[in-house]
Design an enzyme around this catalytic site. Structure first.
Site, PDB file in Angstrom:
ATOM      1  N   ALA A  63       1.932   2.407   0.360  1.00 43.38           N
ATOM      2  CA  ALA A  63       1.083   3.482   0.872  1.00 43.38           C
ATOM      3  C   ALA A  63       1.816   4.129   2.044  1.00 43.38           C
ATOM      4  O   ALA A  63       2.685   3.510   2.667  1.00 43.38           O
ATOM      5  CB  ALA A  63      -0.261   2.920   1.308  1.00 43.38           C
ATOM      6  N   GLY A 108       1.482  -0.924  -1.629  1.00 44.15           N
ATOM      7  CA  GLY A 108       0.772  -0.147  -2.641  1.00 44.15           C
ATOM      8  C   GLY A 108       1.598   0.069  -3.907  1.00 44.15           C
ATOM      9  O   GLY A 108       1.033   0.277  -4.983  1.00 44.15           O
ATOM     10  N   GLU A 111       1.159  -3.036  -5.845  1.00 49.45           N
ATOM     11  CA  GLU A 111      -0.223  -2.982  -6.364  1.00 49.45           C
ATOM     12  C   GLU A 111      -0.337  -2.002  -7.526  1.00 49.45           C
ATOM     13  O   GLU A 111      -1.070  -2.242  -8.490  1.00 49.45           O
ATOM     14  CB  GLU A 111      -1.177  -2.612  -5.214  1.00 49.45           C
ATOM     15  CG  GLU A 111      -1.263  -3.739  -4.176  1.00 49.45           C
ATOM     16  CD  GLU A 111      -1.936  -3.331  -2.882  1.00 49.45           C
ATOM     17  OE1 GLU A 111      -1.595  -2.261  -2.333  1.00 49.45           O
ATOM     18  OE2 GLU A 111      -2.800  -4.078  -2.400  1.00 49.45           O
ATOM     19  N   GLU A 131       2.195  -6.156   3.929  1.00 51.65           N
ATOM     20  CA  GLU A 131       1.124  -5.643   4.793  1.00 51.65           C
ATOM     21  C   GLU A 131       0.893  -6.449   6.063  1.00 51.65           C
ATOM     22  O   GLU A 131       0.665  -5.880   7.126  1.00 51.65           O
ATOM     23  CB  GLU A 131      -0.197  -5.559   3.997  1.00 51.65           C
ATOM     24  CG  GLU A 131      -0.267  -4.375   3.041  1.00 51.65           C
ATOM     25  CD  GLU A 131       0.304  -4.683   1.670  1.00 51.65           C
ATOM     26  OE1 GLU A 131       0.964  -5.741   1.495  1.00 51.65           O
ATOM     27  OE2 GLU A 131       0.081  -3.878   0.753  1.00 51.65           O
TER      28      GLU A 131
END
Ligand code: HXC
Length: 258
Positions: A63, A108, A111, A131
């Protein structure tokens, strides 16, 4: 679309996250475009979708950290929900999806590939959930899908340590299904996609639904899900075509998705 491309190659769709200057990092615009592209896929025509990243360096490096850096608690939760909703749409897309992981798949990005049905990696791919090193948890389903894919102990080890792993280790723990030289990755992904596309599409979609839905319930409920989907295949032309051809000892006609 500025950041997400979709091209159809006959029955195969190729969805590319295309923001190479930021290693394809996912800001809210990228995620909203991904949502729109997923909505536009015609499963009457497209029988398998390959998800990849533009450029040679990254699948998706996570992200967008610059965008996330200023979020409030409420905005963080909303950003997580935005990604979770879109990734769930990808995971439940009726047709199979293959992530062709061509480089960094971090946060992300990891993911995103875990929301696909199958993961193929280049030898240069790197996976990880960094993260906790940034003061946050995974937020687009990483804590949920990693544990389901590689087991709780390995998922906890990787997520707590924020350790990146290279393609061979990802293969060894079952996070990816195969590893190829970078130059061969897309050809191999297309070969697999075409092989899937050559099978009876309604049956393939039913298998995806049976596995996805069945993994959320106990085995007896899962078997009921399978029985219903299995039964529904007997109303299809493709089943008639294939079984008649077998009995008549000839090759079946091409499947018509009906
Ligand atoms: C924003 C990013 C980015 C990211 C890379 N870039 N990753 N921008 N968000 N996640 C940008 C860099 O700022 C830089 O922009 C350009 O891409 C190239 O990256 P470099 O760092 O210069 O490349 P390199 O030195 O080769 O390092 C590659 C890298 C590193 C190891 C992948 O970029 C990196 O560590 N990126 C962050 C990885 C990460 O922590 N991802 C998880 C994020 S958290 P400029 O403009 O300087 O050229 C997350 C949470 C998900 O994903 C859940 C949210 C709810």
């Amino acid at each position: 679309m500025a950041f997400v491309e979709f091209t159809a190659k006959e029955q195969i769709g190729i969805l590319t996250i295309n923001r190479p200057n930021a290693l394809n990092a996912l800001n809210d615009q990228v995620i909203r475009e991904l949502d729109q592209v997923l909505d536009s896929i015609d499963v009457g025509t497209i029988r398998c979708v390959i998800v990849t990243g533009a450029g040679e360096k990254a699948f998706v490096a996570g992200a967008d950290i610059a965008q996330m850096s200023k979020l409030t608690k409420a905005e963080g939760e909303a950003f997580g929900k935005l990604g979770n909703d879109v990734f769930r749409k990808l995971e439940t897309l009726p047709v199979p999806t293959i992530a062709a992981v061509n480089g960094f798949a971090l946060g992300g990005g990891c993911e995103l590939c875990m929301s696909c049905d199958i993961r193929l990696a280049s030898e240069t791919a790197v996976f990880g959930q960094p993260e906790v090193g940034l003061g946050i948890t995974p937020g687009f389903g990483g804590t949920q899908r990693m544990a389901r894919l590689v087991g709780m102990g390995k998922a906890k080890e990787l997520i707590y340590t924020a350790r990146n792993i290279k393609a061979p280790e990802a293969l060894a723990i079952g996070l990816v299904q195969a590893v190829y030289p970078a130059a061969e990755l897309m050809a191999e992904a297309e070969k697999m996609a075409n092989r899937i596309a050559g099978n009876a599409p309604i049956a393939v979609r039913a298998c995806k639904k049976a596995i996805n839905d069945g993994m959320q319930v106990d085995i007896e409920a899962g078997e009921v899900i399978e029985e219903k989907l299995f039964g529904s295949c007997f109303e299809t032309q493709d089943q008639q075509n294939a079984m008649t051809a077998f009995i008549e000892k000839r090759k079946h006609d091409p499947f018509v998705n009906a």
